[in-house]
Design an enzyme around this catalytic site. Structure first.
Site, PDB file in Angstrom:
ATOM      1  N   ASP A  27      95.321 102.910  88.671  1.00 28.33           N
ATOM      2  CA  ASP A  27      94.273 102.579  87.705  1.00 28.33           C
ATOM      3  C   ASP A  27      93.010 102.073  88.392  1.00 28.33           C
ATOM      4  O   ASP A  27      91.894 102.362  87.959  1.00 28.33           O
ATOM      5  CB  ASP A  27      94.784 101.527  86.714  1.00 28.33           C
ATOM      6  CG  ASP A  27      95.657 102.139  85.633  1.00 28.33           C
ATOM      7  OD1 ASP A  27      95.836 103.369  85.629  1.00 28.33           O
ATOM      8  OD2 ASP A  27      96.170 101.382  84.781  1.00 28.33           O
ATOM      9  N   ASP A  46      89.133  78.284  82.977  1.00 28.11           N
ATOM     10  CA  ASP A  46      89.058  78.889  84.305  1.00 28.11           C
ATOM     11  C   ASP A  46      88.073  80.051  84.305  1.00 28.11           C
ATOM     12  O   ASP A  46      87.576  80.448  85.351  1.00 28.11           O
ATOM     13  CB  ASP A  46      90.435  79.395  84.743  1.00 28.11           C
ATOM     14  CG  ASP A  46      91.329  78.282  85.261  1.00 28.11           C
ATOM     15  OD1 ASP A  46      90.867  77.130  85.313  1.00 28.11           O
ATOM     16  OD2 ASP A  46      92.491  78.565  85.607  1.00 28.11           O
TER      17      ASP A  46
END
Length: 281
Positions: A69, A173
């Site tokens: 991918d 984050d």
């Protein structure tokens, strides 16, 4: 289809052994086939990441992308302006974009040569990164645009606006802005929903948010999402996993649906639901 171009991740096909096997197979059936191996690190100073679209021979009907991918993501961004359809051949582990596995290669090639395929379009995201000094960097992504902390363990402060209207501020984050195609990637591991690639929308998923009520947000494809960097600490943005662009407090990223689309060849008639069930086991 009779004229092919192959892009191969040489780390997945050492010595281009399988690539050459495929090339010979196509040539033996009267096709034209050129090969481009790649294992270089992308350079932001170039106009392309791995594949120079200007060097693709004229008359190419289809690009075969051997790797995984990640290889297909980079090829899609390098070649998006050409309009060429891509067929991903998965030489890695799990592949949502590269739908053909090793054992299915020659059946897939037979279908291509006999015209038994379809081409689907996938939406992409445009991103404009404006640094604290006002300098702009533009890029696009097929899967996602990810804004994350760097260096020391700390939360980043991300102010989100949609079409100029304030939505929320995440202390987390990071945050992932993804397409439906990218919903099965990093966004999924961060708790985002799986979305059919036939849809056209923008998905926002916070990464490890410091609150109990943060949820992914699904937005229509005609809005502009603005992410402003606040607080302290180092932050960076990455397009489809490319090398990071460092950000400082005061930087912002504007994200919109791109006018460009990736064209992917579909060989089998397996539905997205069936593919999801098989890949996720």
């Amino acid at each position: 289809m009779k004229n092919f171009y192959i892009i191969t991740n040489e780390e997945k096909d050492p010595g281009l052994a399988l690539t050459e096997e495929i090339r010979r197979h196509l040539v033996s059936r009267g096709c034209v086939c050129a090969v481009r191996g790649t294992a270089k690190i992308p350079d932001r100073e170039r106009s392309y990441r791995y594949t120079d679209a200007g060097k693709i021979p004229e008359g190419v009907d289809c690009v075969l992308v051997l790797g995984g991918d990640g290889t297909l993501l980079q090829a899609s961004r390098d070649l998006v302006g050409t309009g060429l359809p891509l067929l991903g051949i998965n030489l890695g582990t799990m592949g949502f974009l590269a739908q053909i596995d090793r054992e299915g290669i020659y059946d897939a090639l037979g279908r291509l040569l006999s015209g038994k395929y379809s081409v689907e379009e996938r939406m992409m995201l445009d991103g404009i990164v404006t640094g604290g000094d006002g300098r702009e960097t533009k890029d696009l992504a097929l899967n996602d645009i990810v804004i994350m902390r760097r260096g020391k363990m700390h939360l980043v402060e991300l102010k989100i606006s949609v079409d100029g209207s304030y939505l929320c501020t995440y202390r987390a984050d990071g945050i992932i802005a993804s397409t439906p195609t990218g919903s099965t990637g990093y966004s999924l591991s961060a708790g985002g929903p799986v979305i059919s690639p036939a849809a056209s929308l923008i998905l926002l998923t916070a990464v490890a948010p410091h609150t109990l009520n943060s949820r992914p947000v699904v937005l229509p494809d005609d809005v502009k999402v603005t992410v402003e960097i606040g607080g302290r600490g180092e932050t960076a943005v990455s397009f489809d996993g490319d090398p990071e662009i460092p950000l400082s407090p005061g930087s912002r990223i504007e994200i919109t649906c791109s006018a460009l689309k990736t064209r992917l060849i579909r060989i089998n008639e397996t539905s997205f639901v069936e593919q999801l069930r098989n890949k996720m086991k």
